[in-house]
Motif scaffolding. Structure first.
Motif, PDB file in Angstrom:
ATOM      1  N   LEU A  93      -5.880  -4.327   6.094  1.00  0.00           N
ATOM      2  CA  LEU A  93      -6.434  -3.744   4.874  1.00  0.00           C
ATOM      3  C   LEU A  93      -6.803  -4.821   3.854  1.00  0.00           C
ATOM      4  O   LEU A  93      -7.854  -4.742   3.218  1.00  0.00           O
ATOM      5  CB  LEU A  93      -5.444  -2.749   4.268  1.00  0.00           C
ATOM      6  CG  LEU A  93      -5.247  -1.467   5.076  1.00  0.00           C
ATOM      7  CD1 LEU A  93      -4.055  -0.681   4.543  1.00  0.00           C
ATOM      8  CD2 LEU A  93      -6.499  -0.619   5.054  1.00  0.00           C
ATOM      9  N   LYS A  94      -5.954  -5.829   3.724  1.00  0.00           N
ATOM     10  CA  LYS A  94      -6.267  -6.926   2.796  1.00  0.00           C
ATOM     11  C   LYS A  94      -7.478  -7.715   3.285  1.00  0.00           C
ATOM     12  O   LYS A  94      -8.315  -8.131   2.491  1.00  0.00           O
ATOM     13  CB  LYS A  94      -5.061  -7.839   2.617  1.00  0.00           C
ATOM     14  CG  LYS A  94      -4.004  -7.197   1.752  1.00  0.00           C
ATOM     15  CD  LYS A  94      -2.908  -8.164   1.393  1.00  0.00           C
ATOM     16  CE  LYS A  94      -1.839  -7.420   0.668  1.00  0.00           C
ATOM     17  NZ  LYS A  94      -1.557  -7.895  -0.636  1.00  0.00           N
ATOM     18  N   TYR A  98      -9.479  -4.087   0.826  1.00  0.00           N
ATOM     19  CA  TYR A  98      -8.966  -2.875   0.202  1.00  0.00           C
ATOM     20  C   TYR A  98      -7.758  -3.277  -0.635  1.00  0.00           C
ATOM     21  O   TYR A  98      -6.722  -3.656  -0.102  1.00  0.00           O
ATOM     22  CB  TYR A  98      -8.552  -1.840   1.248  1.00  0.00           C
ATOM     23  CG  TYR A  98      -9.718  -1.198   1.945  1.00  0.00           C
ATOM     24  CD1 TYR A  98     -10.512  -0.277   1.282  1.00  0.00           C
ATOM     25  CD2 TYR A  98     -10.025  -1.513   3.258  1.00  0.00           C
ATOM     26  CE1 TYR A  98     -11.592   0.313   1.923  1.00  0.00           C
ATOM     27  CE2 TYR A  98     -11.101  -0.924   3.903  1.00  0.00           C
ATOM     28  CZ  TYR A  98     -11.876  -0.018   3.231  1.00  0.00           C
ATOM     29  OH  TYR A  98     -12.941   0.566   3.858  1.00  0.00           O
ATOM     30  N   LEU A 140      -9.959  -6.546   4.893  1.00  0.00           N
ATOM     31  CA  LEU A 140     -11.127  -5.708   4.620  1.00  0.00           C
ATOM     32  C   LEU A 140     -11.373  -5.522   3.122  1.00  0.00           C
ATOM     33  O   LEU A 140     -12.242  -4.760   2.723  1.00  0.00           O
ATOM     34  CB  LEU A 140     -10.953  -4.339   5.286  1.00  0.00           C
ATOM     35  CG  LEU A 140     -10.903  -4.360   6.812  1.00  0.00           C
ATOM     36  CD1 LEU A 140     -10.551  -2.991   7.364  1.00  0.00           C
ATOM     37  CD2 LEU A 140     -12.245  -4.831   7.378  1.00  0.00           C
ATOM     38  N   TYR A 170       0.844  -1.184   0.000  1.00  0.00           N
ATOM     39  CA  TYR A 170       0.000   0.000   0.000  1.00  0.00           C
ATOM     40  C   TYR A 170       0.885   1.240   0.000  1.00  0.00           C
ATOM     41  O   TYR A 170       1.826   1.339   0.775  1.00  0.00           O
ATOM     42  CB  TYR A 170      -0.905   0.008   1.227  1.00  0.00           C
ATOM     43  CG  TYR A 170      -1.933  -1.084   1.204  1.00  0.00           C
ATOM     44  CD1 TYR A 170      -3.175  -0.864   0.635  1.00  0.00           C
ATOM     45  CD2 TYR A 170      -1.658  -2.332   1.715  1.00  0.00           C
ATOM     46  CE1 TYR A 170      -4.127  -1.868   0.590  1.00  0.00           C
ATOM     47  CE2 TYR A 170      -2.601  -3.344   1.671  1.00  0.00           C
ATOM     48  CZ  TYR A 170      -3.836  -3.101   1.114  1.00  0.00           C
ATOM     49  OH  TYR A 170      -4.764  -4.090   1.067  1.00  0.00           O
ATOM     50  N   VAL A 228       3.596   1.517   5.298  1.00  0.00           N
ATOM     51  CA  VAL A 228       2.518   0.766   5.935  1.00  0.00           C
ATOM     52  C   VAL A 228       3.116  -0.515   6.502  1.00  0.00           C
ATOM     53  O   VAL A 228       3.722  -1.298   5.781  1.00  0.00           O
ATOM     54  CB  VAL A 228       1.409   0.440   4.911  1.00  0.00           C
ATOM     55  CG1 VAL A 228       0.299  -0.368   5.568  1.00  0.00           C
ATOM     56  CG2 VAL A 228       0.846   1.719   4.312  1.00  0.00           C
ATOM     57  N   VAL A 231      -2.936   5.077   1.442  1.00  0.00           N
ATOM     58  CA  VAL A 231      -3.063   5.280   2.882  1.00  0.00           C
ATOM     59  C   VAL A 231      -2.610   6.698   3.203  1.00  0.00           C
ATOM     60  O   VAL A 231      -1.586   7.156   2.709  1.00  0.00           O
ATOM     61  CB  VAL A 231      -2.176   4.249   3.632  1.00  0.00           C
ATOM     62  CG1 VAL A 231      -2.200   4.504   5.116  1.00  0.00           C
ATOM     63  CG2 VAL A 231      -2.642   2.831   3.308  1.00  0.00           C
ATOM     64  N   THR A 279      -0.492   6.177   9.267  1.00  0.00           N
ATOM     65  CA  THR A 279      -0.635   5.106  10.249  1.00  0.00           C
ATOM     66  C   THR A 279      -0.115   5.633  11.575  1.00  0.00           C
ATOM     67  O   THR A 279       0.526   6.678  11.621  1.00  0.00           O
ATOM     68  CB  THR A 279       0.154   3.841   9.841  1.00  0.00           C
ATOM     69  OG1 THR A 279       1.541   4.161   9.777  1.00  0.00           O
ATOM     70  CG2 THR A 279      -0.308   3.303   8.502  1.00  0.00           C
ATOM     71  N   TYR A 284      -0.783  -3.682   9.485  1.00  0.00           N
ATOM     72  CA  TYR A 284      -1.810  -2.859   8.852  1.00  0.00           C
ATOM     73  C   TYR A 284      -2.144  -3.382   7.463  1.00  0.00           C
ATOM     74  O   TYR A 284      -3.290  -3.333   7.030  1.00  0.00           O
ATOM     75  CB  TYR A 284      -1.359  -1.398   8.766  1.00  0.00           C
ATOM     76  CG  TYR A 284      -1.173  -0.758  10.110  1.00  0.00           C
ATOM     77  CD1 TYR A 284      -2.195  -0.747  11.053  1.00  0.00           C
ATOM     78  CD2 TYR A 284       0.034  -0.163  10.454  1.00  0.00           C
ATOM     79  CE1 TYR A 284      -2.018  -0.171  12.295  1.00  0.00           C
ATOM     80  CE2 TYR A 284       0.221   0.419  11.692  1.00  0.00           C
ATOM     81  CZ  TYR A 284      -0.807   0.411  12.613  1.00  0.00           C
ATOM     82  OH  TYR A 284      -0.633   0.983  13.837  1.00  0.00           O
ATOM     83  N   THR A 285      -1.135  -3.889   6.763  1.00  0.00           N
ATOM     84  CA  THR A 285      -1.358  -4.468   5.442  1.00  0.00           C
ATOM     85  C   THR A 285      -2.303  -5.656   5.543  1.00  0.00           C
ATOM     86  O   THR A 285      -3.219  -5.807   4.733  1.00  0.00           O
ATOM     87  CB  THR A 285      -0.019  -4.899   4.816  1.00  0.00           C
ATOM     88  OG1 THR A 285       0.809  -3.747   4.671  1.00  0.00           O
ATOM     89  CG2 THR A 285      -0.218  -5.539   3.469  1.00  0.00           C
ATOM     90  N   ASP A 335      -4.425  -3.096  -2.763  1.00  0.00           N
ATOM     91  CA  ASP A 335      -3.272  -2.214  -2.632  1.00  0.00           C
ATOM     92  C   ASP A 335      -3.039  -1.340  -3.859  1.00  0.00           C
ATOM     93  O   ASP A 335      -2.329  -0.354  -3.791  1.00  0.00           O
ATOM     94  CB  ASP A 335      -2.013  -3.008  -2.282  1.00  0.00           C
ATOM     95  CG  ASP A 335      -1.738  -4.132  -3.257  1.00  0.00           C
ATOM     96  OD1 ASP A 335      -2.448  -4.262  -4.264  1.00  0.00           O
ATOM     97  OD2 ASP A 335      -0.803  -4.898  -2.998  1.00  0.00           O
ATOM     98  N   TYR A 361      -6.119   1.908  -3.581  1.00  0.00           N
ATOM     99  CA  TYR A 361      -6.227   2.848  -2.471  1.00  0.00           C
ATOM    100  C   TYR A 361      -4.853   3.344  -2.047  1.00  0.00           C
ATOM    101  O   TYR A 361      -3.857   2.647  -2.191  1.00  0.00           O
ATOM    102  CB  TYR A 361      -6.895   2.183  -1.252  1.00  0.00           C
ATOM    103  CG  TYR A 361      -8.306   1.754  -1.521  1.00  0.00           C
ATOM    104  CD1 TYR A 361      -9.357   2.645  -1.364  1.00  0.00           C
ATOM    105  CD2 TYR A 361      -8.588   0.472  -1.947  1.00  0.00           C
ATOM    106  CE1 TYR A 361     -10.649   2.267  -1.622  1.00  0.00           C
ATOM    107  CE2 TYR A 361      -9.887   0.079  -2.212  1.00  0.00           C
ATOM    108  CZ  TYR A 361     -10.918   0.977  -2.040  1.00  0.00           C
ATOM    109  OH  TYR A 361     -12.201   0.589  -2.302  1.00  0.00           O
TER     110      TYR A 361
END
Length: 99
Positions: free
Chosen positions: A82-83, A87, A85, A26, A74, A94, A97, A78-79, A89, A92
């Motif tokens: 996000l994956k 989202y 959820l 991301y 990131v 970021v 953080t 957090y990666t 890479d 989007y």
């Protein structure tokens, strides 16, 4: 026999290279900052301000001359979130953080 092994090896090598090249992290939107005492995160490139809340104003969040948020990379945890959820890479960026 030798030809089958060679073809299989070539297929595996190409698959591995494609997988490694397609891995992308991301990206963090550049030119973002916070100011101690202000509860907004500012991003110049995106021309926006994000309200962070009163917790950002706590003095313990601003230790060692660093702000409470990070705008460089990131982290792996957090990666994963996000994956999870969904989202992607590539779709989007970021903004920040936690530091």
């Amino acid at each position: 026999m030798f030809r089958k092994k060679s073809t299989l090896f070539l297929f595996i090598a190409i698959s591995l290279i494609f997988t490694l090249v397609s891995c992308k992290s991301y990206q963090v939107a550049p030119n973002g900052y916070t100011v101690e005492g202000d509860e907004y995160f500012i991003n110049v490139d995106k021309n926006l301000a994000v309200f962070l809340g009163d917790d950002i104003l706590k003095e313990e969040n601003w230790g060692a001359n660093t702000g409470p948020i990070n705008v460089s990379t990131v982290k792996a945890e957090y990666t994963k979130v996000l994956k999870h959820l969904n989202y992607q890479d590539t779709a989007y960026k970021v903004l920040f953080t936690e530091a």
